[in-house]
Design a protein around this motif. Structure first.
Motif, short mmCIF file in Angstrom:
data_model
loop_
_atom_site.label_atom_id
_atom_site.label_comp_id
_atom_site.label_asym_id
_atom_site.label_seq_id
_atom_site.Cartn_x
_atom_site.Cartn_y
_atom_site.Cartn_z
N GLU A 213 0.83 -1.21 0.00
CA GLU A 213 0.00 0.00 0.00
C GLU A 213 0.86 1.25 0.00
O GLU A 213 0.63 2.19 -0.77
CB GLU A 213 -0.93 0.01 1.22
CG GLU A 213 -1.82 1.24 1.29
CD GLU A 213 -2.74 1.24 2.50
OE1 GLU A 213 -3.55 2.18 2.63
OE2 GLU A 213 -2.66 0.29 3.32
N GLN B 57 1.63 4.01 -3.22
CA GLN B 57 1.36 5.44 -3.04
C GLN B 57 2.62 6.28 -3.28
O GLN B 57 2.56 7.35 -3.89
CB GLN B 57 0.78 5.70 -1.65
CG GLN B 57 -0.62 5.14 -1.49
CD GLN B 57 -1.16 5.30 -0.09
OE1 GLN B 57 -0.60 6.04 0.73
NE2 GLN B 57 -2.25 4.62 0.21
N ARG C 211 3.16 6.52 -6.97
CA ARG C 211 2.22 7.48 -7.57
C ARG C 211 2.67 8.91 -7.33
O ARG C 211 2.61 9.76 -8.23
CB ARG C 211 0.82 7.25 -7.01
CG ARG C 211 -0.23 8.25 -7.48
CD ARG C 211 -0.37 8.25 -8.98
NE ARG C 211 -1.37 9.22 -9.44
CZ ARG C 211 -1.39 9.76 -10.64
NH1 ARG C 211 -0.48 9.42 -11.54
NH2 ARG C 211 -2.33 10.62 -10.98
N TYR D 282 -3.28 14.19 -3.62
CA TYR D 282 -2.80 12.83 -3.39
C TYR D 282 -1.88 12.76 -2.18
O TYR D 282 -1.87 11.75 -1.46
CB TYR D 282 -2.08 12.29 -4.64
CG TYR D 282 -1.95 10.78 -4.59
CD1 TYR D 282 -3.02 9.97 -4.98
CD2 TYR D 282 -0.79 10.17 -4.12
CE1 TYR D 282 -2.92 8.58 -4.91
CE2 TYR D 282 -0.69 8.79 -4.05
CZ TYR D 282 -1.76 8.00 -4.44
OH TYR D 282 -1.66 6.64 -4.34
N HIS E 176 -2.31 10.25 0.88
CA HIS E 176 -1.22 9.39 1.35
C HIS E 176 -0.98 9.57 2.84
O HIS E 176 -0.81 8.59 3.58
CB HIS E 176 0.04 9.70 0.55
CG HIS E 176 1.28 9.02 1.07
ND1 HIS E 176 1.40 7.65 1.15
CD2 HIS E 176 2.45 9.54 1.55
CE1 HIS E 176 2.58 7.34 1.65
NE2 HIS E 176 3.24 8.47 1.90
#
Length: 222
Positions: free
Chosen positions: A109, A113, A116, A144, A148
């Protein structure tokens, strides 16, 4: 041996000075941030690069604002220093991040992130290089990053980490700094903001997030 004479030299010498490179901690009772601000007062066009071994979370204690001066975290290679100096002088945007397995922390996970975020920063770099509008991608970076941070804070709560509040404070501070960037009004370029975000992401991954990931893996998270 002593940083005190530096402002006098800048005031007295008419020779051009392109870049001031200074550590946050200097001999003679003058800090790097004080020297940089005085240099800017004497020579408004001078470019400034500050360095230190302090982490980004500790910079506020020394009055360092990413909107005011660029910062290079120690340790750094001569190639990285040369590239930063060249970027300062030319005013160009920094090169894109090369994201790979070396940046993975071992929790899917978090790794997804981070990847990204790295991709979004590279989109911003590409927009700057092409002279395209950057406002949309900058807004997405902010959105984002907030997402996060919320995910990390949730994981910290699950683990019951004692330092969760400190991490949350650091997260909020960074988001405030990103949202406050106004390139034209603040006299900085989006390239400066991008370089700061690139350095922050690399520190964030290699420091606090590796510690968090290790704790999560110890609990069986993958």
């Amino acid at each position: 041996k002593d940083a005190k004479p530096a402002p006098h030299l800048l005031a007295a010498d008419a020779a051009p000075v392109d870049v001031l490179f200074a550590d946050l901690v200097l001999p003679g009772g003058v800090s790097g941030i004080e020297l940089a601000r005085e240099a800017r007062r004497l020579r408004p066009d001078i470019r400034v690069l500050l360095t230190s071994g302090y982490t980004h979370d500790m910079l506020d204690e020394h009055g360092v604002d990413a909107r005011e001066f660029q910062f290079l975290l120690k340790p750094y290679s001569t190639d990285k220093l040369a590239a930063r100096m060249a970027g300062l002088v030319s005013g160009s945007a920094p090169p894109p991040l090369i994201w790979g397995s070396a940046h993975e922390v071992g929790v899917r996970e978090i790794d997804e992130q981070h990847a990204r975020l790295g991709a979004l920063l590279n989109e911003l770099a590409a927009a700057l290089k092409a002279g395209e509008d950057h406002a949309t991608v900058l807004r997405e970076i902010i959105r984002y990053t907030d997402f996060h941070f919320a995910a990390e804070e949730r994981l910290m709560t699950v683990l019951g980490r004692d330092d969760a509040a400190a991490h949350q404070q650091a997260h909020r501070r960074l988001l405030e700094e990103i949202r406050a960037f106004r390139p034209d009004a603040d006299g900085i370029s989006v390239g400066v903001a991008l370089r700061y975000l690139q350095e922050w992401l690399l520190y964030h991954v290699d420091g606090p997030d590796r510690e968090l990931a290790a704790a999560l893996r110890a609990q069986g998270e993958r």
